[in-house]
Design a protein around this motif. Structure first.
Motif, short mmCIF file in Angstrom:
data_model
loop_
_atom_site.label_atom_id
_atom_site.label_comp_id
_atom_site.label_asym_id
_atom_site.label_seq_id
_atom_site.Cartn_x
_atom_site.Cartn_y
_atom_site.Cartn_z
N PHE A 165 0.83 -1.21 0.00
CA PHE A 165 0.00 0.00 0.00
C PHE A 165 0.86 1.26 0.00
N TYR A 168 2.55 2.67 -3.47
CA TYR A 168 1.79 3.30 -4.56
C TYR A 168 2.12 4.79 -4.66
N ALA A 184 -4.00 3.27 -4.83
CA ALA A 184 -3.80 2.87 -3.43
C ALA A 184 -5.14 2.58 -2.77
#
Length: 419
Positions: free
Chosen positions: A318, A321, A327
């Protein structure tokens, strides 16, 4: 070169003369330096700061100065009293080397306060042959002067968190607010406890004008903080601290591991999860050789703990990104998978992340603008300060120590730097 000549070079006293120096051996070697006023000079009233006629002379006083080669140094002076017409009564004259009734010279006080940033206060007192109280008074003086003269303009990014500074008491937390701007990172404010009222008092002190100029506010997911930030910092982007997200996941994995360990023991199976805590909580690149081998053995087992560990490691993507849209798409998919994992602690984390989805995506807007790891770094330093002092008994002493070490407070300019 005479000592008087050196003192006139680095510690000149306007309106006064270093008259004589005397070395005495009275239990401990001391150097006594006598001062006298210049001929024809008028004393300055300590009340109004203006010159006035002399009234009489008081008994001789001793003022501690910076030790020289392990020799205690004292200034000796008989202060004059001023018959001040503006104050309406006799006042003791103002002496440029000391403040008020303090028997430490101002230079020595700043000397002790500077060393108190590098060592504990007790070590400073022992090293320079003075009392612990003298060190405390010096630090307090430095903090008061620094807070009165610091510049609060240009603050655009702040971070807030709380630390526990003592145990088994009602008010064991303090709220800390840091400045996180590039090139200027410091402790801005300290408040007792961690309530909505306390955190709101920071913005009342900071002022609505400065609060309106804030661009970023970094915090954890505690609701009182989020409510006050939305109310007071309306123009700022509220960013969730990445460390706290990782902390919640680590606690969830630890809870799953503890529960599964108890289940395996109850069933009489091999306790494969014994001594595996840090294998699962540490980042893979930080594992030792033994921990890597242990983790390989665990990954070959079909365990709930391993499923939780793989979910945690998968979530690390995550933060890689660039675009918040992608994300957010990844976050939604991850939360869906986690909710189907039948792992209650991990499902609790997924629900929490879903509830704070907009604030999580703000992280990409602040990335590169502020250093988001500074808050936790400052918290660790604050904890080291409290541990180094073996705990503070009062909140006021804790406040002085944290401002002194983390506040990046200004200092007056001297003709000579001692350290």
């Amino acid at each position: 070169m005479l000592i008087q000549t050196i003192l006139n070079r680095i510690e000149k006293q306007p309106g006064f003369v270093y008259e004589r120096c005397k070395l005495r051996q009275d239990g401990r070697l001391t150097l006594e330096i006598t001062l006298r006023p210049k001929r024809g000079s008028r004393p300055i009233c300590s009340g109004c700061g203006r010159k006035g006629p002399g009234y009489d002379t008081l008994a001789q006083r001793r003022f501690e100065f910076v030790p020289l080669w392990g020799i205690l140094v004292f200034f000796l002076y008989r202060p004059r009293r001023v018959d001040c017409p503006r104050c309406g009564k006799a006042k003791v004259e103002k002496m440029p080397w000391a403040r008020g009734k303090n028997r430490l010279t101002t230079t020595y006080a700043w000397f002790l306060a500077t060393w108190a940033k590098r060592m504990s206060w007790k070590e400073v007192a022992v090293s320079f042959m003075t009392s612990w109280d003298s060190v405390v008074r010096s630090v307090k003086m430095a903090v008061e002067w620094g807070l009165a003269n610091r510049d609060l303009e240009g603050v655009t990014a702040i971070g807030t968190d709380e630390i526990c500074w003592r145990k088994r008491t009602k008010n064991k937390f303090v709220t800390l607010v840091y400045q996180l701007d590039a090139g200027k990172k410091r402790l801005l404010w300290i408040g007792p406890n961690r309530t909505t009222k306390v955190f709101r008092s920071f913005f009342d002190w900071f002022g609505p004008e400065r609060s309106g100029k804030l661009k970023f506010v970094c915090s954890d997911m505690w609701k009182p903080y989020l409510r006050v930030i939305a109310e007071k910092a309306v123009n700022a982007v509220n960013v969730l601290d990445r460390f706290h997200v990782a902390s919640h996941m680590s606690k969830a994995i630890d809870q799953v591991r503890a529960e599964e360990t108890r289940e395996l023991k109850a069933k009489g199976k091999e306790p494969v999860l014994t001594k595996s805590r840090w294998c699962l909580l540490k980042r893979p690149e930080n594992l030792t050789d033994n921990q890597v081998d242990k983790l390989k053995d665990l990954l070959a087992c079909n365990l709930k703990t391993i499923r939780a560990y793989l979910l945690k490691e998968d979530f690390q993507r995550f933060w890689d990104y660039v675009h918040p849209g992608w994300a957010g798409f990844f976050l939604d998919k991850w939360c869906t998978r986690t909710m189907r994992s039948r792992l209650k602690p991990m499902k609790k984390v997924a629900k929490m992340l879903r509830a704070h989805r907009p604030l999580l995506l703000n992280w990409f807007q602040a990335q590169g603008e502020i250093d988001l790891g500074c808050v936790e770094g400052f918290n660790n330093k604050a904890k080291v300060i409290t541990k180094r002092a073996y705990g503070f008994r009062t909140y006021d002493m804790l406040k002085i120590a944290l401002y002194h070490s983390l506040g990046d407070l200004p200092m007056p300019k001297f003709t000579h730097r001692f350290c």
